[in-house]
Enzyme design. Sequence first.
Site, PDB file in Angstrom:
ATOM      1  CB  CYS A 238       5.251  -2.459  -7.564  1.00 44.19           C
ATOM      2  SG  CYS A 238       4.513  -2.691  -5.740  1.00 44.19           S
TER       3      CYS A 238
ATOM      4  NE  ARG B 181       4.337  -3.462 -13.543  1.00 45.18           N
ATOM      5  CZ  ARG B 181       4.026  -4.424 -14.256  1.00 45.18           C
ATOM      6  NH1 ARG B 181       3.792  -4.475 -15.414  1.00 45.18           N
ATOM      7  NH2 ARG B 181       4.459  -5.840 -13.589  1.00 45.18           N
TER       8      ARG B 181
ATOM      9  CD1 TRP C 220      -2.452  -1.970  -6.382  1.00 45.57           C
ATOM     10  CD2 TRP C 220      -1.747  -3.948  -5.415  1.00 45.57           C
ATOM     11  NE1 TRP C 220      -3.436  -2.590  -6.205  1.00 45.57           N
ATOM     12  CE2 TRP C 220      -3.117  -3.964  -5.621  1.00 45.57           C
ATOM     13  CE3 TRP C 220      -1.125  -4.964  -5.180  1.00 45.57           C
ATOM     14  CZ2 TRP C 220      -3.781  -4.738  -4.896  1.00 45.57           C
ATOM     15  CZ3 TRP C 220      -1.577  -5.872  -4.664  1.00 45.57           C
ATOM     16  CH2 TRP C 220      -3.175  -6.221  -4.445  1.00 45.57           C
TER      17      TRP C 220
ATOM     18  CG  ASN D  53       6.306  -6.070  -9.264  1.00 44.96           C
ATOM     19  OD1 ASN D  53       5.348  -6.000  -8.611  1.00 44.96           O
ATOM     20  ND2 ASN D  53       6.199  -6.482 -10.421  1.00 44.96           N
ATOM     21  N   GLY D  54       6.539  -7.569  -5.821  1.00 45.50           N
ATOM     22  CA  GLY D  54       6.086  -8.801  -5.752  1.00 45.50           C
ATOM     23  C   GLY D  54       5.981  -9.061  -4.014  1.00 45.50           C
TER      24      GLY D  54
ATOM     25  CD  GLU E  57     -16.325  -7.191 -18.157  1.00 43.84           C
ATOM     26  OE1 GLU E  57     -15.938  -7.763 -17.507  1.00 43.84           O
ATOM     27  OE2 GLU E  57     -15.511  -6.073 -18.620  1.00 43.84           O
TER      28      GLU E  57
ATOM     29  CE  LYS F 134     -14.488  -3.397 -16.804  1.00 46.26           C
ATOM     30  NZ  LYS F 134     -13.813  -4.415 -17.293  1.00 46.26           N
TER      31      LYS F 134
ATOM     32  CD  GLU G  40     -12.937  -3.100 -13.051  1.00 49.60           C
ATOM     33  OE1 GLU G  40     -11.880  -3.326 -12.664  1.00 49.60           O
ATOM     34  OE2 GLU G  40     -13.381  -3.571 -14.302  1.00 49.60           O
TER      35      GLU G  40
ATOM     36  CG  HIS H  83     -33.022 -21.077  -8.047  1.00 47.43           C
ATOM     37  ND1 HIS H  83     -33.974 -22.052  -7.829  1.00 47.43           N
ATOM     38  CD2 HIS H  83     -33.198 -20.738  -9.565  1.00 47.43           C
ATOM     39  CE1 HIS H  83     -34.419 -22.745  -8.786  1.00 47.43           C
ATOM     40  NE2 HIS H  83     -33.912 -21.793  -9.913  1.00 47.43           N
TER      41      HIS H  83
ATOM     42  CE  LYS I 185      -5.193  -2.693 -18.949  1.00 43.56           C
ATOM     43  NZ  LYS I 185      -6.469  -3.188 -18.448  1.00 43.56           N
TER      44      LYS I 185
HETATM   45  C1  F6R Z   1     -11.329  -6.021 -14.898  1.00 44.56           C
HETATM   46  C2  F6R Z   1     -10.014  -6.301 -15.161  1.00 44.56           C
HETATM   47  C3  F6R Z   1      -9.405  -7.313 -14.605  1.00 44.56           C
HETATM   48  C4  F6R Z   1      -8.533  -8.030 -15.364  1.00 44.56           C
HETATM   49  C5  F6R Z   1      -7.846  -9.341 -14.828  1.00 44.56           C
HETATM   50  C6  F6R Z   1      -7.115 -10.190 -15.730  1.00 44.56           C
HETATM   51  O1  F6R Z   1     -11.766  -4.686 -15.530  1.00 44.56           O
HETATM   52  O2  F6R Z   1      -9.198  -5.517 -15.861  1.00 44.56           O
HETATM   53  O3  F6R Z   1     -10.525  -8.092 -13.898  1.00 44.56           O
HETATM   54  O4  F6R Z   1      -9.327  -8.769 -16.473  1.00 44.56           O
HETATM   55  O5  F6R Z   1      -7.154  -8.634 -13.821  1.00 44.56           O
HETATM   56  O6  F6R Z   1      -6.091  -9.296 -16.488  1.00 44.56           O
HETATM   57  P1  F6R Z   1      -5.119 -10.079 -17.599  1.00 44.56           P
HETATM   58  O7  F6R Z   1      -6.272 -10.010 -18.599  1.00 44.56           O
HETATM   59  O8  F6R Z   1      -4.297  -9.005 -17.833  1.00 44.56           O
HETATM   60  O9  F6R Z   1      -4.803 -11.400 -17.157  1.00 44.56           O
END
Ligand code: F6R
Length: 628
Positions: free
Chosen positions: A2, A27, A74, A98-99, A501, A505, A508, A524, A623
Site C-alpha cells: 500500500c 506499492r 495492496w 499500510n501493513g 530469474e 520474470k 510474474e 532427476h 513493488k
Molecule cells: C521480481 C521482483 C521481486 C523483488 C523482491 C525483492 O521481479 O521484483 O522478486 O526482487 O520483491 O524486492 P527488493 O529488492 O525491493 O527487496
Amino acid sequence: MCGIVGYYGPREPKEVILKGLKSLEYRGYDSAGVAILDHGHFKRVRAEGKLGNLENKLSGEKFDGRLGIGHTRWATHGRPSERNAHPHCVGGVSIVHNGIIENYAELRERLIAQGAIFESETDSELIAHLLSEEVKVQGDLLKSVLSVLPKLQGAYSVVAVWENQADTMVAFKNGPPLVLGVGKDEMFMASDIQAIMPYTKKVVFLEDNDVAWICGSEFKIVGRDGSERNPPLTEMEWSPEQVQKGGYQHYMLKEIFEQPRAVAAAISPHIQLDSQTVRLHQVGFSGAAPHELTRLNPESDWATTEKVFSEVDKVMIVACGTSYYAGMIGKYLIERLARVPVEIDIASEFRYRHPILDSKSLTIVISQSGETADTLAALRLVRAAGGKVLSICNVRNSSIDRESDGHLYMNAGAEIGVASTKAFTATMALIHVLAVAIAKVKGAISKDAEKIEVQALLAAPSHLDTVLAFEKFFAQAAEILKSVKGFLYMGRGAHYPIALEGALKLKELAYMHAEGYAAGEMKHGPLALIDEKMVIVMLAPSDELYDKTVSNLEEAKARGGKVISLGTGDNKRLKDLSDHYLALPEAPQVIYPLIETIPLQLLAYHVANSLGHDVDQPRNLAKSVTVE
Ligand code: F6R
C-alpha cells in the site's frame, strides 16, 4: 504494501494526493481512495482497481479544505473492493494504513461487542474505530494516537486526521516506511519520497515507534511515551526525469534499455580507471548515516572497510525474489575470487531458521526498494546478534539503507516497473566489484587477475547494448511463444540463477508456467515435463561447463522440447540442436550471466505484452513488499 499520502497546505489537496498516489501506485493497485476536508467534514471518494478509476470519480469533485489523505491498496485482509478501500472513516476520524494489524480479530470482536459497526472486512478499519472512541475522551488527535498505540500489534504505518482539528495530521509507524516532507507553509506525509519530491527536498524519515504530529506548518516527532525526539532533517537529491517513461511504451521496457547505463553507474564509483583496480567508495562502516556518506574522507572510509573485510571469515547473503537471485551470483563470485565461504538464504526463511550468527561473519542484504519487510527483519536479527550488515540498495535512505552498517548503492535510478530489471543487473555488477574488493583485502587475487576482472566489468555495458537488439526477435516470437504449455529455463553454474530469474520474470509478467533449473538436475525429475509443447530456454555460453550444458540440451531435445538456446557467437552445434539460436557477443566468460539476462527479460516482456497483460503492474503484485 500500500501507498499512503497526507497533505496540509495551500495547494489543492486533491491534486497533491492524486499525484502522490500515482507515484506510489507501484506499492499496490487493488483500490484507491481519498478523504479530503470539505465544509468542515472529510469527504471520502474511493474506487476499486487502479488509480485511474479514482481519478475519473474525482474529476468533478471540489473540496474547500486544506487537509487530506489518500491511499493505494495492496489487499491483505479483505478482497479488493470499494468497500475495503481506504481511507476508513469513523466518527469524524479518517485513517489510511499500510501493513497488517496482527491482533485485529481480537480487537474487532471487542469493538463489535461494544456496539461498533464495521463496514469493511479490513484489519485497518479498527484503527479508525479505536481513534474515534479515544478522541471523544482526549479531545486531541495526538493524545488519542498515543493511547491507542499500545493496543496495536503488527506492522503498520498510519496517517490519521480528525475533522475537529482541521490543520492536524498524526502519523505513526512500526515497520513499513513513512516520510515527512517539510515545505514552505505546507507539510506532506508519504510512504515514499517520490510522492513528496516534486514539492520539497526536505524530509524526515520516521523511525519505528515514532509519532509525527503536524499542525499547520509546524511539526514535532515524539516517541510512544510522548517525549520529543529531534531526528535530522535530510536534504534529498532527486531528478524528476527519472520517473518518466521517456517515449517507451512501458516503464519496464525503458528500464530494460537503461541497463548498459545502470551497470556503468553501479560500478564506476568503485573502479579506478587509470590503474584498473577496485576500491570501494563511500561504504561508511565508520558509522556514517547514508545522508552523511558524501562527507566521508575516502582514505579513512576505505581503511575501515578493509578492516571489516579482513576480519570476516564467512559471508551471508540475504534477500528476496530477484534480489535473491542476484545474491546467488554473488555467492559464485565471492567464493571464486575471495575464497571466503558464502551462505545464501531467502530472507523469509533466514529470519525464522535460527541462523548461526557471529561477529566474524559479514551479512550482505540486497534490496532494490530497501523496504522489503523480511529482508529488513533479517538485517535487524543480524545486528541484534552483534553481526555487521552491508546493504546493497537502490533507494537511498530507505529503511534497510539507514539501518545497515555499510552501504553500497545500485545507482540504477528509479525502477518503476514492478518486475525488477535494471536493479538486478546493476546488483550483479556491483557484487562482482565487491567480490574483487574482498579478494584484494584477503590477498586472494593478484594484481593481474584484478585487472582482468575490472576489464571484464568495464566491457559489460557495451555487450549489454549489443544484446538489446534481440528486442525485435522477441517482439515477433512472442506471438508463437504465448501459446505454448510452459517454459523450462536451464543453466549450470552462474547461469543457474539466471535461469531462475528468467523463469520468475515470465511467471510474474505472462502468468505462464515457467521453471528455472540447474541443467544437471533435469534427469532427476523435470525431464518428465518435456514434450513438444514445452519450450526449453538453454543458457549455454562458452565457458568451462559448456560441454556438460550441451549434453543436457541433447537430452532435453531428444524428448521433443522446443529449444531456444543462447550461446557464444556463431555456434553450429547449438544451432543444430535449437529451434532458435541467439548468438551472444564474444565476451569475458564471467559477464555472461549479465549479458544473457537481457534476452530473458525481453522474452518475458514481449510474451506478457502480446497476451495483453499490464507489464508494469502485474496482477496481485506490488513493488515494495512491506508485509511479511
Ligand atoms: C521480481 C521482483 C521481486 C523483488 C523482491 C525483492 O521481479 O521484483 O522478486 O526482487 O520483491 O524486492 P527488493 O529488492 O525491493 O527487496
